[in-house]
Design an enzyme around this catalytic site. Structure first.
Site, PDB file in Angstrom:
ATOM      1  CG  ASP A 171      10.234  26.800   6.570  1.00 10.76           C
ATOM      2  OD1 ASP A 171       9.078  27.226   6.748  1.00 10.76           O
ATOM      3  OD2 ASP A 171      11.080  27.441   5.914  1.00 10.76           O
ATOM      4  CE  LYS A 179       8.969  26.717   2.034  1.00 15.13           C
ATOM      5  NZ  LYS A 179       9.817  27.281   3.105  1.00 15.13           N
ATOM      6  CG  ASP A 182       6.962   9.903  12.141  1.00 11.42           C
ATOM      7  OD1 ASP A 182       5.777   9.525  12.289  1.00 11.42           O
ATOM      8  OD2 ASP A 182       7.858   9.168  11.703  1.00 11.42           O
ATOM      9  CG  ASP A 203       4.476  10.887   6.639  1.00 14.14           C
ATOM     10  OD1 ASP A 203       4.094  10.076   7.491  1.00 14.14           O
ATOM     11  OD2 ASP A 203       5.503  10.731   5.953  1.00 14.14           O
ATOM     12  CE1 TYR A 228       2.627  11.346   1.973  1.00 17.32           C
ATOM     13  CE2 TYR A 228       1.960   9.050   2.229  1.00 17.32           C
ATOM     14  CZ  TYR A 228       2.687  10.144   2.654  1.00 17.32           C
ATOM     15  OH  TYR A 228       3.478  10.029   3.764  1.00 17.32           O
TER      16      TYR A 228
HETATM   17  C1  IPM Z   1       1.955   7.049   8.325  1.00 23.11           C
HETATM   18  C2  IPM Z   1       2.980   6.211   7.615  1.00 23.11           C
HETATM   19  C3  IPM Z   1       2.472   5.967   6.193  1.00 23.11           C
HETATM   20  C4  IPM Z   1       2.364   7.308   5.501  1.00 23.11           C
HETATM   21  C5  IPM Z   1       3.336   5.007   5.355  1.00 23.11           C
HETATM   22  C6  IPM Z   1       3.521   3.671   6.055  1.00 23.11           C
HETATM   23  C7  IPM Z   1       2.793   4.817   3.965  1.00 23.11           C
HETATM   24  O1  IPM Z   1       4.217   6.819   7.624  1.00 23.11           O
HETATM   25  O2  IPM Z   1       0.816   6.588   8.493  1.00 23.11           O
HETATM   26  O3  IPM Z   1       2.295   8.157   8.742  1.00 23.11           O
HETATM   27  O4  IPM Z   1       3.357   7.816   4.968  1.00 23.11           O
HETATM   28  O5  IPM Z   1       1.269   7.857   5.486  1.00 23.11           O
HETATM   29 MG    MG Z   2       4.291   8.597   8.789  1.00 24.68          MG
END
Ligand code: IPM
Ligand code: MG
Length: 351
Positions: free
Chosen positions: A221, A189, A249, A245, A142
């Site tokens: 993975d 990884k 999710d 990240d 990032y």
């Molecule tokens: C998160 C989001 C952010 C990230 C984006 C919006 C930049 O996906 O907080 O997980 O990738 O960190």
């Molecule tokens: Mg995210």
């Protein structure tokens, strides 16, 4: 206690969900005799429109001078579809994380007994799931060197970590594991990436400081697969920025709705609390978004202030709203959905 809290509503459904969290926090403050001074500030697309910067200096000054930051969401579709946009709302979030030194992103995943059948995963797989990711938040790909070469025909992003960055994140992971079930999984990884080998070597060297913690090392993975197969196998997981990240999710699906999962971003001093869902632009202004992830993020904030009873009071009233079906359309039975603002009112009243 007197608390100064920066309030960054941001974009999309941000202002609506933040408004409900404020109602609930104010109700907590009244019940337990605290005083909250809310300090609203601009961020995201809203700040780009107002002053051309998604994280303006003025907003940073307000955040840095507060005891905590409560954050809604950031992002707007008009930027997503324009790869050439010079300033993007998300840059505000990244700048904020970096300038406030928020290197550890705490993302819990748990199930609610009353919602277990809403998860796309089978009950027997997810019952009792209670895990937490510690995602490194201010390093890695990032923030690494990136660019174009070869007249724009080649692009690169680089993932760089220092031992110190890994240590400070891992320390938080070990400490959290000590307070929970003393189980820690380092996700990397290391079979391919040099930065992952640094992670693994650093965490291995720290094991002797926490002899009671049982540490496992797994490839990202494989974790992506096992996370939805046997989420109960995990407790505390530590990982680098991009892996975290993606995996968080994925993990949010276990609970049945992305509208439920809270998060905290911590550094040396100040903490930022935000729902893990995004700005959900399709729902903006419709009073339909689920405010619970933001409300539960506020509970994490009270926890970190050491106000444990207050935090528990919030979680209890959220559980009651779920059990009694006072929920937004993402969770409601047909025809029984409540508005975002109605859920907030109910929580504040019943706290
Ligand atoms: C998160 C989001 C952010 C990230 C984006 C919006 C930049 O996906 O907080 O997980 O990738 O960190
Ligand atoms: Mg995210």
């Amino acid at each position: 206690m007197e608390l100064n809290i920066a309030l960054l509503a941001g974009d999309g459904i941000g202002p609506e969900v933040i408004a409900q969290a404020v109602k609930v926090c104010d109700a907590v403050a009244e019940k337990y005799n605290h005083k909250i001074n809310w300090q609203p500030a601009l961020t995201g697309a809203a700040a780009i429109d107002a002053v051309g910067d998604p994280y303006p200096e003025e907003t940073h000054a307000i955040c840095a001078g507060s005891d905590a930051v409560l954050f809604g969401a950031i992002g707007h579709p008009r930027f997503d579809n324009d790869p050439s946009a010079k300033v993007r709302p998300e840059q505000g979030l990244l700048k904020m994380r970096q300038k406030l030194g928020l290197f550890a992103n705490v993302r819990p995943t748990f199930t609610f007994p009353s919602l277990i059948d809403r998860s796309p995963l089978k009950r027997e797989r997810i019952e009792g799931t209670d895990l937490v990711f510690l995602r490194e938040l201010t390093g890695g790909i990032y923030f690494g060197k990136r660019g174009r070469e070869d007249n724009g025909e080649t692009a690169y992003d680089t993932c760089t970590y220092t031992r110190k960055e890994v240590q400070r994140l891992a320390r938080k992971g070990f400490e959290m594991a000590m307070k929970r079930s003393k189980k820690l999984c380092c996700v990397d990884k290391a079979n391919v990436l040099e930065s992952s080998r640094l992670w693994r070597e650093t965490v291995q060297a720290m094991e002797k400081d926490y002899p009671e913690v049982n540490v496992s090392y797994e490839f990202v993975d494989a974790v992506a697969m096992r996370l939805v197969q046997w989420p109960n196998a995990y407790d505390v997981l530590i990982t680098e920025n991009l892996f975290g990240d993606i995996l968080t999710d994925e993990a949010s699906v276990i609970s049945g709705s992305m509208g439920l999962m809270p998060s905290a971003s911590l550094g040396e001093s100040i903490g930022l609390y935000e729902p893990i869902h995004g700005s959900y632009p399709q729902a903006a202004g419709k009073d339909i978004a689920n405010p619970l992830a933001t409300v539960l993020s506020a509970a994490m904030m009270f926890d970190d202030f050491g106000l444990l009873e207050e935090a528990q009071a919030i979680r209890d009233v959220v559980n009651r709203s779920l059990a009694e079906g006072v929920v937004t359309e993402d969770l409601a039975e047909k025809g029984k959905a409540r508005k975002t603002s109605e859920v907030g009112d109910w929580l504040a009243k019943n706290l």
